[in-house]
Write an enzyme that holds these catalytic residues in place. Structure first.
Site, PDB file in Angstrom:
ATOM      1  CG  HIS A 133      28.431 -51.300   7.754  1.00 37.96           C
ATOM      2  ND1 HIS A 133      27.601 -50.764   6.814  1.00 37.96           N
ATOM      3  CD2 HIS A 133      29.411 -51.974   7.161  1.00 37.96           C
ATOM      4  CE1 HIS A 133      28.197 -51.030   5.555  1.00 37.96           C
ATOM      5  NE2 HIS A 133      29.139 -51.775   5.482  1.00 37.96           N
ATOM      6  CG  HIS A 165      29.896 -49.421   2.967  1.00 40.12           C
ATOM      7  ND1 HIS A 165      29.581 -50.597   2.614  1.00 40.12           N
ATOM      8  CD2 HIS A 165      29.126 -48.633   2.407  1.00 40.12           C
ATOM      9  CE1 HIS A 165      28.378 -50.333   1.801  1.00 40.12           C
ATOM     10  NE2 HIS A 165      28.294 -48.928   1.507  1.00 40.12           N
TER      11      HIS A 165
END
Length: 624
Positions: free
Chosen positions: A559, A603
């Site tokens: 991420h 996410h």
């Protein structure tokens, strides 16, 4: 005709794979690795996506990188038949195994992953060889959406309002929500009439139909522990939920599947080339205008021109790398590697990432009802290939539920979660050490001592991944030399700030508390208490033990953000403005998650689609 041939080809290769799977019963692990290594479909399909470059060919738009944002841009910009678009991807094309969600961990050990790793970490990744955390990024048409765990999580409303408050007009939650909705085709039980979901977009978001007894018990236990059921992409993130996934009838639905495959042969103005490396952006040093790109295709260099714009959608590592190779970046780094400075900007100076703790792990008293590669057989494969979305092959790498919650020491607003518990129907032992362990660079010693006993016993078990949303530790990336084929240096500086370890500790404690609820205890849930190598000096389960474990079982879910941070030019930490135009360079934009200015409560895959959709509208607004 092209689509028919494509599907016939897939059918023949799938049939061959089924035969291979059925014939190799002596070792489940060996036959899976052999089948995964075929690569035939990927090789053949790549030839269908190669509009070979021509020297000094000219397009209206050149898009570098075919991840979610790049695929969205290619689709939306080519809707205008008067515009020509060239989409350039360094990797190949998805094969059949990309479509099997349970194999996500295996894909990180293939050529579909760039194979990046961090510099040796001083305060994290102690369980990895050389203290190096692996940093998976997709190198395939579809980008990271083709190798990730398919979790669809947009983020918190306050994330985007903070973007806008930082000087990025047009990026508030109310302004980006329509773009999330535009991309989405939701099939979520109980949310059919939700204003937070759309059913008609290109990208499938659905419930995972394969669920284990452990996840049903977990969600009941989470509610017993005080966590409400929620739609974490709806009104409130706080609470627990079955995971929402980018799958379509149990198969991975990547950016490639959603945005490129349906239109490939309908739009003659969209040209695509795979297995091609862009080495730099061509920028006129006098006018400061991007005029095209230099690329290598089949060991030959080409220059391709852009009449309107060059758009970098190469991801949080490759987009900043290309900017720096093109003379746009920090003066000290560019001077050190001998790249002439075109525009000094803080490219790569900031890097945020979500660090996870892989564990803890728990055993339960069910039998053969949780994920284990030993349960994979020809019957399961055949059922999946015939369209059954409820087999273990449709599990998204084992991820089953998400829980968003706050920790006592948080200074964030009450409706903004600090931590996420990811419930996984297995552990490092579920694939017998063949994928997760290797994809994360975990040491053999660690696996053999802690997880091999679970592999040998084949006892049903599950794990949690504990993830922190708003780390205080900040990293950076830079170039070691001017060779475009060498990886950039990436130092996330995980856990440099001790507060991040404390937040992770609170997350572990909350996960353990949920397992002590009546619903979880009804399964005989018991913590797997073999201490980690290097942490034996601490009593298992104490705070000091978990702090050691946090630094040992460090795991990233790719991420990474902020390497090309978005913000006004007056902010010296930013690289692009609110329209994603590179400061001081004409006709050059960055459109991917590298522009995200703060660590998101999410996410990043869903945000990448949104960024692509919004950028496409901004680009069309400029040129129409």
């Amino acid at each position: 005709m092209h689509e028919l041939c494509n599907w016939l080809l897939r059918f023949l290769i799938l049939a061959a794979a089924l035969v291979a799977t059925s014939c190799a019963q002596s070792s489940q692990t060996q036959h899976l690795q052999q089948v995964l290594g075929i690569g035939l479909e990927n090789l053949i399909l790549s030839t269908l996506y190669n509009d070979a470059p021509r020297q000094n060919a000219s397009y209206d738009f050149i898009i570098v990188g075919a991840g979610p944002a790049g695929c969205v841009l290619a689709n939306r910009l080519s809707e205008n038949p008067n515009w020509t678009v060239y989409l350039i991807e360094a990797g190949g094309v998805e094969g059949m195994f990309h479509q099997m969600p349970v194999l996500a961990a295996y894909l990180q050990g293939t050529h579909s992953n760039w194979g990046y790793k961090s510099t040796p970490q001083k305060r994290a990744c102690f369980g990895m060889y050389n203290n190096e955390c692996f940093l998976p990024r997709g190198k395939v048409l579809g980008g990271t959406s083709s190798i990730n765990y398919m979790i669809y999580n947009r983020g918190n409303k306050r994330d985007f309002d903070r973007w806008a408050a930082a000087g990025n007009k047009g990026w508030s939650y109310a302004e980006v929500l329509p773009y999330f909705l535009k991309s989405e085709a939701a099939n979520l039980a109980g949310l059919e009439d939700s204003p937070y979901h759309n059913r008609t977009g290109p990208l499938s978001v659905e419930d995972v139909q394969y669920r284990t007894p452990a996840v049903h018990a977990y969600l009941k236990g989470a509610q017993q522990a005080g966590h409400p059921r929620t739609d974490y992409n709806g009104e409130s993130q706080i609470g627990a939920s079955y995971v929402q996934a980018n799958t379509l009838r149990g198969r991975r639905h990547s950016a490639y599947r959603a945005y490129i495959e349906p239109i490939r042969y309908q739009r003659k103005n969209l040209h695509i080339v795979t297995m091609t490396r862009v080495t730099r952006v061509l920028i006129d040093p006098v006018t400061k205008r991007a005029t095209g790109v230099e690329l290598m295709y089949r060991n030959k260099y080409y220059k391709v021109r852009a009449r309107k714009e060059v758009i970098l959608s190469a991801g949080a590592f490759n987009s900043p790398q290309l900017l720096m190779l093109s003379g746009v970046g920090p003066a000290d780094n560019l001077k050190a590697i001998g790249v002439p400075i075109v525009k000094e900007l803080p490219v790569g100076k900031l890097l945020y990432d979500h660090m996870c703790h892989f564990g803890p792990t728990f055993t339960v008293n069910t039998d053969r009802q949780l994920l284990n590669i030993a349960h994979l057989n020809s019957t399961v494969v055949k059922s999946f290939l015939l369209g059954n979305p409820t087999t273990m092959l449709s599990s998204i790498g084992g991820v089953e539920a998400l829980t968003f919650f706050k920790v006592p020491s948080s200074k964030e607003p009450a409706d903004m979660p600090d931590m996420e518990i990811i419930t996984v129907a297995g552990s490092l032992a579920a694939d017998q050490g063949t994928a997760l362990k290797q994809g994360a660079n975990f040491k053999d010693e660690l696996y053999d001592k802690v997880y091999r006993p679970l592999q040998v016993s084949r006892q049903d078990h599950f794990s949690f991944l504990i993830m922190q949303f708003h780390p205080k530790s900040v990293g950076r990336m830079w170039l070691h030399n001017r060779n475009p084929f060498e990886w950039p240096r990436i130092n996330p500086k995980y856990f440099r700030n001790e507060d991040d370890v404390q937040f992770m500790l609170e997350g572990i404690k909350e996960a353990i508390r949920i397992t002590q609820t009546p619903a979880m205890q009804a399964l005989g849930t018991r913590i797997h208490d073999i201490p980690l190598p290097g942490c034996e000096q601490h009593n298992f389960g104490t705070d000091d033990y978990w702090r050691c474990s946090i630094r040992t079982l460090s795991y990233t879910l790719h991420h990474q953000v902020a390497t090309c941070r978005m913000g006004p030019e007056s902010d010296p930490s930013t690289v692009v403005n609110a329209e994603l135009k590179v400061h001081g360079i004409k006709h050059l934009r960055v459109v991917d998650t590298s522009i995200i200015p703060f660590p998101p409560t999410a996410h990043t895959n869903a945000a990448s689609y949104m960024i692509g959709e919004k950028a496409a509208d901004m680009i069309r607004g400029d040129w129409q």
